[in-house]
Design a protein around this motif. Structure first.
Motif, mmCIF file in Angstrom:
data_model
loop_
_atom_site.group_PDB
_atom_site.id
_atom_site.type_symbol
_atom_site.label_atom_id
_atom_site.label_comp_id
_atom_site.label_asym_id
_atom_site.label_seq_id
_atom_site.Cartn_x
_atom_site.Cartn_y
_atom_site.Cartn_z
ATOM 1 N N ASN A 16 -9.985 -8.625 3.299
ATOM 2 C CA ASN A 16 -9.291 -9.692 4.012
ATOM 3 C C ASN A 16 -8.003 -10.076 3.296
ATOM 4 N N THR A 17 -6.967 -10.295 4.074
ATOM 5 C CA THR A 17 -5.670 -10.657 3.498
ATOM 6 C C THR A 17 -5.727 -12.053 2.889
ATOM 7 N N ARG A 18 -4.849 -12.285 1.921
ATOM 8 C CA ARG A 18 -4.765 -13.599 1.291
ATOM 9 C C ARG A 18 -4.236 -14.626 2.282
ATOM 10 N N SER A 19 -4.584 -15.879 2.065
ATOM 11 C CA SER A 19 -4.070 -16.948 2.917
ATOM 12 C C SER A 19 -2.579 -17.136 2.652
ATOM 13 N N PHE A 20 -1.906 -17.814 3.597
ATOM 14 C CA PHE A 20 -0.469 -18.063 3.441
ATOM 15 C C PHE A 20 -0.197 -18.873 2.178
ATOM 16 N N GLY A 21 -1.052 -19.857 1.923
ATOM 17 C CA GLY A 21 -0.856 -20.693 0.736
ATOM 18 C C GLY A 21 -0.979 -19.892 -0.549
ATOM 19 N N PRO A 25 0.533 1.769 -1.155
ATOM 20 C CA PRO A 25 1.126 0.486 -0.759
ATOM 21 C C PRO A 25 0.649 -0.644 -1.677
ATOM 22 N N THR A 26 1.525 -1.576 -1.982
ATOM 23 C CA THR A 26 1.147 -2.718 -2.809
ATOM 24 C C THR A 26 0.352 -3.713 -1.972
ATOM 25 N N ILE A 27 -0.178 -4.730 -2.636
ATOM 26 C CA ILE A 27 -1.012 -5.703 -1.921
ATOM 27 C C ILE A 27 -0.212 -6.428 -0.850
ATOM 28 N N GLU A 28 1.048 -6.790 -1.159
ATOM 29 C CA GLU A 28 1.852 -7.505 -0.164
ATOM 30 C C GLU A 28 2.155 -6.619 1.027
ATOM 31 N N ILE A 29 2.491 -5.356 0.783
ATOM 32 C CA ILE A 29 2.788 -4.434 1.874
ATOM 33 C C ILE A 29 1.542 -4.197 2.721
ATOM 34 N N THR A 30 0.412 -4.006 2.070
ATOM 35 C CA THR A 30 -0.840 -3.783 2.800
ATOM 36 C C THR A 30 -1.154 -4.970 3.703
ATOM 37 N N GLU A 31 -1.004 -6.190 3.179
ATOM 38 C CA GLU A 31 -1.280 -7.388 3.979
ATOM 39 C C GLU A 31 -0.357 -7.473 5.185
ATOM 40 N N LYS A 32 0.934 -7.193 4.977
ATOM 41 C CA LYS A 32 1.883 -7.272 6.094
ATOM 42 C C LYS A 32 1.560 -6.217 7.151
#
Length: 671
Positions: free
Chosen positions: A16-21, A596-603
């Motif tokens: 699951n992706t991280r929350s926006f906060g 892919p990095t964590i930020e790229i994967t989440e996006k």
């Protein structure tokens, strides 16, 4: 237990992706707190946290409890040595700023005390600098009468100088408190090099007024105006002043030469300016120099810094100019001071906190504006002397302030006989050291664009004005940064022989590639500014085949996009990936992604791109992606061969049996 030669397969984490906060907190922490200043408060008692907080905001409480007599001996020697440099420099730079000479002495008394409390550098020595002095004089002179065609108003000029110093202090402190030191990074090394060299040239030319004993002189700072002012007054030149000035200048340059030849003789160069002032005072007193056209500083009164807070002027008529002058000179002073502090810290394998330095500079300029001082920072010459004298802590600044206090209380009138030609010689000798032609030549050999940035600052300062030269150079630096963002590298990579390293095939022709598979490495964030270029560059690589078709004789069937260098992506970048995939599939080419990095994967998960491309097309490493592509190629060839030659499946030129079985099981598990 796994065999030592058995390949271990790892899959990309699609949790699951991280929350926006959580994501925002991580981004803000990395942007504003990359040094993680809060780690020192972990596992501390409330008293321990309070102590750490006090030491963090007031660094003097970090080194003072560990201070000892051995440190004090070194700091006293260093403090006395830099005082001998601070007196002539203070008077000289106040003269450059068109201020009363006593202001320069005031500026070496209070600000060093403030810096000793808030500063994190052990080697920085506080004082005025020539470039900032001239830049302030140029800016404030436009509204306070120090520009040709306007009537002089010394009182207003002095008050606006204090106000500009106050604005600088507020600006610097805010940058430090909000950890916005990234703004200082826009003043690149090449910008500072060109600006300082250009400033050194015009300051040196301006000293011809004192060297030649001229009474009137232009207030413009460009080379053409200064040269015209010098040669239009040939009949006013005084040979006596020129002879004395050349003697002083020769002596000072000789001491600098000695220091270069033998660094242990740094103290000769350090005491050179004060010796020049002392000899000049004695000469002026006994030879009655005024009668021979050699002007002296004039009256210097005893006493410590008078309070000047009531003199700050925030009149709306002058405020825009004062604010602009304060911000520009504040940025320049920060860039120079922090760069110098870091340079000397590295020599001692030490570190300084840039944000603490900004707060320290801000507070010392705020307090300085309240106590009749003008803008101070960490000058290179004085800091170099402090470092070479063996300073151990910021106590050397306190010693300098104490010595300056004694000078203001008892010795100031003695310097009233200082010849202006002696100050001109001191300034010129210091400026010659700032014209770094060797560094400019090195830039020309290494990076032509950096050389152009430096030259734009140099010629802008010398031919137009200091602020224009600075702005042109900063503008070119930002343009270069934008070009880097808009035109990121996209390279075709292959595997180096007998290794698992993947490198650019253009740089390393020996790097091997797999028939039918192209690996493209993206080396920057994907934003709206560069997405179109990256899309077109990928399409061109595929169209040209990256040289693979010519080398291997096979068409491209798989494209691996290595996103390891892509640290962030926006919606335009994601849409670009959609277009790349659509265009590739129209040509019968499959696209997969690796690393892919964590930020790229989440996006990519949030945008449903992962669902469309399939999780089985996303790999944790380039090796995993390449192995899967080779397996698919082999399987495709087997199917094609089975229709034409039943025995074709028995041969495989791309992958051996054990890899084939692992890739088969891996592919099934991913599905």
């Amino acid at each position: 237990m796994r065999g030592s030669g058995e390949h271990v397969h790892h899959e990309v984490n699609f949790s699951n992706t991280r929350s926006f906060g959580t994501s925002l907190k991580s981004d803000l922490k990395e942007t504003f707190f990359p040094d993680d200043p809060f780690r020192q408060f972990q596992n501390q008692t409330p008293f321990g946290k309070a102590k750490k907080a006090l030491q963090y905001f007031l660094p003097i409480f970090e080194w003072l409890p560990k201070y000892n007599l051995r440190f004090f001996r070194y700091d006293v020697l260093a403090g006395i040595t830099i005082t001998s440099l601070a007196i002539p420099q203070g008077i000289s730079y106040a003269k450059l700023a068109n201020l009363p000479p006593i202001i320069g002495l005031y500026s070496s008394f209070v600000p060093p005390l403030v810096y000793a409390v808030f500063g994190s550098s052990k080697d920085l020595a506080v004082g005025n600098v020539a470039a900032v002095s001239v830049l302030l004089a140029e800016q404030i002179g436009h509204v306070a009468g120090h520009v040709a065609g306007k009537e002089d108003d010394p009182a207003l000029y002095l008050h606006l100088m204090f106000t500009a110093t106050f604005i600088t202090g507020i600006f610097q402190a805010i940058l430090g408190l909000f950890r916005l030191g990234i703004l200082v990074d826009f003043l690149s090394h090449s910008t500072i090099l060109g600006f300082m060299s250009g400033t050194a040239v015009i300051i040196s030319l301006q000293q011809l007024k004192g060297m030649l004993g001229l009474k009137k002189f232009t207030h413009q700072t460009d080379v053409i105006s200064v040269t015209k002012s010098v040669f239009s007054q040939i009949h006013e030149w005084r040979w006596e002043s020129a002879v004395v000035g050349i003697i002083f200048l020769t002596f000072l340059l000789f001491t600098r030469h000695l220091k270069k030849k033998n660094p242990k003789l740094f103290w000769v160069s350090a005491i050179g300016p004060i010796l020049t002032v002392i000899v000049g005072c004695l000469f002026a007193y006994f030879a009655h120099a005024e009668k021979h056209g050699i002007t002296t500083v004039g009256h210097l009164s005893k006493g410590l810094n008078p309070i000047s807070i009531q003199l700050l002027n925030f009149d709306p008529k002058y405020l825009p100019t004062v604010v602009r002058a304060g911000i520009i000179t504040g940025l320049l002073a920060l860039a120079e001071g922090i760069a110098i502090g870091r340079s000397f810290a590295m020599m001692k394998n030490d570190q300084i906190d840039g944000n603490k330095e900004m707060i320290a500079f801000g507070f010392m300029n705020i307090v300085g504006s309240f106590t009749s001082c003008y803008l101070t920072t960490g000058p290179f010459s004085k800091s170099a002397v402090n470092f070479n004298a063996g300073c151990k802590t910021a106590m050397s600044n306190i010693v300098m302030a104490f010595c300056m206090m004694l000078t203001l209380l008892f010795l100031a009138p003695l310097f009233s006989y200082t010849p202006l030609v002696a100050l001109s010689a001191i300034i010129m000798a210091a400026m010659f050291g700032l014209i770094e032609y060797e560094e400019a030549y090195r830039l020309f050999k290494v990076d032509k664009f950096d050389f152009c940035i430096a030259m734009s600052a140099f010629f802008g300062v010398t031919l137009v004005s200091m602020d224009v030269g600075l702005m042109i150079s900063v503008g070119l630096s930002i343009l270069r940064a934008l070009l880097y963002v808009a035109r990121p590298p996209v390279s075709c990579v292959g595997r180096m022989p007998d290794s698992t390293l993947y490198r650019d095939t253009q740089q390393y022709p020996s790097a091997s590639t797999v028939p039918g598979v192209m690996i493209l490495k993206l080396g920057s964030p994907l934003y709206f500014a560069n997405s179109a270029y990256v899309r077109d560059r990928i399409a061109r690589w595929i169209q040209e085949g990256g040289g693979l078709k010519d080398q291997k004789g096979s068409d491209i069937e798989h494209v691996i996009l290595d996103l390891g260098g892509v640290t962030s992506i926006d919606s335009t970048g994601i849409e670009m990936l959609y277009e790349v995939r659509r265009n590739a599939e129209l040509n019968g080419i499959k696209v997969c992604i690796s690393n892919p990095t964590i930020e790229i994967t989440e996006k990519l998960m949030s945008s449903k791109f992962i669902n469309i491309i399939g999780k089985e097309s996303v790999f944790i490493s380039m090796e995993e992606a390449l192995e899967a592509c080779r397996f698919n190629l082999n399987e495709s060839k087997q199917k094609s061969g089975s229709k034409n030659t039943p025995n074709a499946t028995e041969t495989d030129t791309y992958i051996d049996d054990d890899k084939l079985s692992r890739c088969s099981s891996s592919s099934k598990s991913r599905h």
